[in-house]
Scaffold this active site. Structure first.
Site, short mmCIF file in Angstrom:
data_model
loop_
_atom_site.label_atom_id
_atom_site.label_comp_id
_atom_site.label_asym_id
_atom_site.label_seq_id
_atom_site.Cartn_x
_atom_site.Cartn_y
_atom_site.Cartn_z
N ILE A 57 0.95 8.56 11.64
CA ILE A 57 1.83 7.49 11.49
C ILE A 57 2.29 7.81 10.02
CG2 ILE A 57 1.84 5.08 11.48
CD1 ILE A 57 1.74 6.40 14.55
N ASP A 97 -4.42 1.64 11.48
CA ASP A 97 -5.09 0.71 10.34
C ASP A 97 -6.63 0.82 10.79
OD1 ASP A 97 -2.86 -0.12 9.33
OD2 ASP A 97 -2.59 -2.17 10.40
N CYS A 140 0.78 -1.11 -0.05
CA CYS A 140 0.00 -0.09 0.05
C CYS A 140 0.82 1.19 -0.01
CB CYS A 140 -0.99 -0.15 1.17
SG CYS A 140 -2.21 -1.41 1.36
#
Length: 302
Positions: A213, A191, A1
């Site tokens: 992040i 996430d 990703c």
């Protein structure tokens, strides 16, 4: 990703401190350890999950003792250490900021059960939340979900825990998530940011997200706007104004968690939503659409 810069300098610097020799030639990294890896003191500039995992693997068979400070504290770190210890490693303190690894000459095979996937659990919780539904999750570790539970509870969801089961019951209309700041564990996980943002998009009021992040972890925001969400971005800050209803449209998954967030948004949207590039979603979810169908969703792959 593609989530922005993801440098491996921490990995390489740490391995060098254990005696690895690393040089770059023609775009390739050549790594050798002529005298074998040996224990040492390593302090990470950032508690990187990947660097911590690589150090555990390398130090488990290095000669002598390795002390790793400012280590990542995610549950997956403790799980990896638990597996390695079952294989004969001597790792102490995994899950804390200081880990001590005593190198051993050999590792052996073992049988080990991997921990439940906490991000998958949060994703199914978000799916139930945006549809005003109820979901019972089995075989979860509720302690691992503590950083995200407050976000669900702030929206009016009722969360009940019993042993390895977690029940989420959503209200007819969600309240705003208010304020989410992604941080290394035990902070809010990056996430889970995208699925929870979908909740904010269909909740009453204003929510603010700060992504600390990754630099490019808001690619789903533009796609959510295509579905009728009202999301404004300014650097690492996203401001979400909840809307009464999303509308189906073709959208594109650009990364794993963003793709899952778009599927969740499609469950709450009026009409049909098509999510392109499902291969990103497949990287992190097993039988995603089948599980959603089992929960009553009208979703299929073409």
């Amino acid at each position: 990703c593609e989530l922005g810069p993801r440098p491996i300098d921490l990995h390489l610097e740490a391995l060098r401190k254990l005696g690895a020799e690393i040089r770059e030639e023609h775009g390739c990294l050549l790594c050798t350890a002529p005298g074998g890896l040996r224990g040492g003191f390593v302090s990470l500039a950032f508690p990187s999950v990947g660097a911590t995992e690589n150090l555990l693997l390398a130090a488990a068979r290095a000669k002598g003792t390795t002390v790793l400070t400012n280590a990542a504290r995610e549950p997956e770190i403790a799980d990896l250490a638990g597996y390695l210890n079952r294989c004969g490693a001597h790792i102490h303190g995994a899950g804390e900021s200081c880990i001590v690894i005593e190198g051993v000459p050999h590792l052996y095979g073992s049988t080990y059960t991997v921990m439940p996937d906490r991000i998958a659990a949060a994703t199914y919780m978000a799916a139930a939340a945006v549809t005003g539904g109820t979901v019972l999750l089995r075989d979860v570790n509720s302690e691992h979900l503590l950083p995200v539970l407050s976000a669900f509870e702030s929206t009016g969801c009722a969360v009940m825990q019993s042993g390895s089961e977690l029940l989420l019951r959503a209200p007819q209309r969600l309240k705003p998530v208010r304020h989410v700041r992604t941080m290394p564990y035990p902070g809010f996980p990056t996430d889970a940011q995208a699925p929870v943002m979908t909740m904010a998009a269909v909740g009453d009021g204003t929510s603010i997200f700060v992504e600390n992040i990754f630099e490019s972890r808001y690619k789903h925001a533009g796609e959510l706007n295509r579905l009728g969400a009202k999301i404004k971005l300014e650097g690492k800050v996203a401001v979400i104004e909840g809307v009464p209803q999303l509308s189906g449209a073709p959208v594109s998954a650009e990364d794993l968690r963003g793709g899952a967030a778009l599927v969740i948004a499609g469950l709450a949207a009026q009409g049909e939503t098509q999510v392109m590039h499902p291969q990103y979603i497949d990287r992190g979810y097993a039988h995603f659409e089948e599980n959603l169908r089992a929960l009553g969703a009208d979703v299929y792959r073409i």
